[in-house]
Design an enzyme around this catalytic site. Structure first.
Site, PDB file in Angstrom:
ATOM      1  CD  GLU A   1      -3.204  -1.151   1.936  1.00 44.04           C
ATOM      2  OE1 GLU A   1      -3.283  -0.290   2.823  1.00 44.04           O
ATOM      3  OE2 GLU A   1      -4.093  -1.995   1.728  1.00 44.04           O
TER       4      GLU A   1
ATOM      5  CD  GLU B   1      -3.479  -6.214   2.918  1.00 43.78           C
ATOM      6  OE1 GLU B   1      -4.404  -5.566   3.454  1.00 43.78           O
ATOM      7  OE2 GLU B   1      -2.274  -5.931   3.038  1.00 43.78           O
TER       8      GLU B   1
END
Ligand code: AHR
Length: 518
Positions: A200, A322
């Site tokens: 991220e 994820e």
């Protein structure tokens, strides 16, 4: 809606009438072409993710070598390993998540009493003693029979640090990192193939722009290479959060494809404004979760379209590393630990999401459910001494026949599950053929109000038998607890009837069924 209407809906939703309202619903015909199919459903779609977060690593997997309460092997819980082995976990992503970009791997090697502590600033501000590090993680992977997927620190690390890590775990020759590894008791390299280059990076991994990260990636990926081991290295670029298609576009455009094996995508089925309870939810909340879970289909399709423009031969994988449901933490637990229960809602969510990945297996070649133990949509929950498995665990186990099987074309028009004037597809179906020629069909009825009748029309081969298992429960809020660990578990499914080349079945409201057809 009239009072009676509301009452009826409530009655049905609360489970009291779950299976009683199917009369008059049209049946759905599902056509499966058993003799077609070219793409393989990579088993890596069924991967997991375990972060240093809450009680996932410490307490979840790892209780320490000195623990006398629970049987373990070198500090890793035997009960958890035993349960997870049944899922045939193909790969395990670690150490984060956001934690990965604060993790300095050299703190977690060598004699435990000499390892420095670290404060886990992302998750609860707890102090960790680094007793679970690289050797322990790779030991865990060996015990599980899973391939490690290491998420490297880009946000607060250095190129040298990550290159040293690759060398430490993969290099079998003579060199400083190999010597360090040997001095810590491991002579043979582990040969780790999967490497994440940051996590991220648009957010907790460094708040970078796509263009900036693409350059950073090029730098790091140059030094995360196959030259340190036998494996063909598989590097995954930190990917988009949800529908940030521009992010994917820039990575595909600016990173030389010789440096890139996978591009990540993260998506949680979560209402970020109001997550809601994991167990005490209304039909409105259930529907909302399903809507967000179905959104995965759009995300995967649209990111794939972007990737196709730059990589029409589909050499680079979309890695959904994820995914899962995200709700409020259980009352009284540390908000930074993300500990949530797991109900039949999560079983449905898992079944439909895995069907979405299967359908796109030509591009989605890896995915990781967040997170394996005690965090978010966990498959295993532990307390000090015992362990239970969740509805999501059962779905993962029921779907193992899809691992590395050939995806078969499935055609049907899904009926709709409608709530509050909105609707989503009620049915999700996936079919595959394993190496012995057995077909497996996973069917999910997302609708919690109505059962659905289906006719599976199998073309291109003769059928001689059908068997199946079902996961469902009288209420979609049902879940397993330490007091009642088997409330939701799969049972044999007797409703599938073979008639020539068709199979007729009734899917109860809120259910996941896997059929095995020979
Ligand atoms: O899975 C929990 C967190 O969600 C991860 O650390 C992060 O990558 C994501 O935002």
């Amino acid at each position: 809606m009239t009072f009676f209407g509301r009452f009826l809906r409530q009655l049905v939703f609360s489970g009291l009438g779950l299976f009683g309202f199917t009369a008059g619903l049209a049946q759905t015909t599902i056509v499966i072409n058993a003799d077609l199919g070219k793409d393989t459903i990579s088993r890596h779609i069924y991967g997991h993710f375990s972060e240093h977060l809450g009680r996932c690593i410490y307490g979840g997997y790892y209780v320490g070598e000195g623990n006398t309460l629970v049987p373990h092997t070198r500090g890793i819980r035997n009960d958890v390993v035993q349960a997870l082995r049944k899922l045939k976990i193909p790969n395990l992503r670690w150490p984060g998540g956001c934690f990965a970009d604060t993790y300095h791997w050299k703190d977690g090697i060598g004699p435990k009493e000499k390892r420095p502590t670290i404060v886990n600033t992302w998750w609860g501000g707890v102090t960790e003693d680094n007793s679970f590090g690289t050797h322990e993680f790779l030991d865990l992977c060996e015990q599980l029979g899973a391939e490690p997927y290491i998420s490297g620190n880009v946000g607060s690390g250095t190129v040298q640090e990550l290159a040293d890590w690759v060398q430490y775990v993969n290099f079998g020759g003579v060199g400083p990192m190999a010597a360090l590894r040997t001095s810590h008791g491991r002579e043979k390299p582990w040969d780790v193939r999967y490497w994440g280059i940051g996590n991220e990076t648009w957010g907790c991994g460094g708040n970078m722009t796509a263009e900036y990260y693409a350059n950073v990636y090029r730098l790091y990926a140059t030094f995360v290479s196959s030259s340190w081991g036998n494996s063909r290295i598989f590097r995954v670029a930190s990917g988009a959060g949800g529908g940030d298609y521009r992010w994917t576009e820039v990575l595909m455009r600016d990173i030389p494809h010789g440096l890139l094996e996978g591009v990540a995508l993260h998506h949680y089925a979560c209402n970020w404004e109001k997550k809601g309870s994991a167990t005490k939810f209304t039909e409105a909340e259930y529907f909302d979760t399903m809507k967000r879970a179905w959104h995965m289909e759009d995300l995967v399709r649209n990111h794939t379209n972007v990737m196709d423009r730059y990589d029409p031969k589909k050499k680079i994988a979309l890695v959904v590393d994820e995914w899962g449901g995200w709700y409020d933490v259980e009352p009284g637990t540390n908000p930074g630990f993300l500990f949530q229960q797991n109900t039949m809602r999560d079983g449905v969510l898992a079944g439909m999401t895995l069907n979405i990945f299967n359908a796109r297996c030509d591009r989605v070649r890896m995915a990781n459910l967040a997170q394996t133990v005690n965090v978010l949509q966990a498959v295993v929950l532990t307390d000090e001494k015992s362990m239970i498995v969740t509805p999501t665990y059962h779905v993962m186990e029921m779907y193992t026949p899809h691992h590395d099987a050939v995806l078969l074309p499935v055609t049907f028009a899904s009926p709709e599950y409608t709530y509050g004037g909105e609707s989503v597809p009620a049915l999700s179906v996936s079919a595959s053929r394993d190496k012995n020629g057995t077909m497996h069909v996973s069917l999910v009825n997302v609708d919690v109000r109505s059962g659905r009748d289906v006719v599976i029309d199998v073309r291109g081969r003769k059928l001689s038998s059908v068997q199946g298992r079902i996961l469902t429960s009288s209420k979609v809020q049902d879940h397993n607890t330490f007091e009642d660990p088997e409330r939701v578990k799969p049972v044999d499914y007797k409703e599938a009837k073979l008639e020539g080349s068709t199979v007729k079945a009734r899917l109860p409201a809120g259910s996941v069924v896997v059929l095995s057809l020979k």
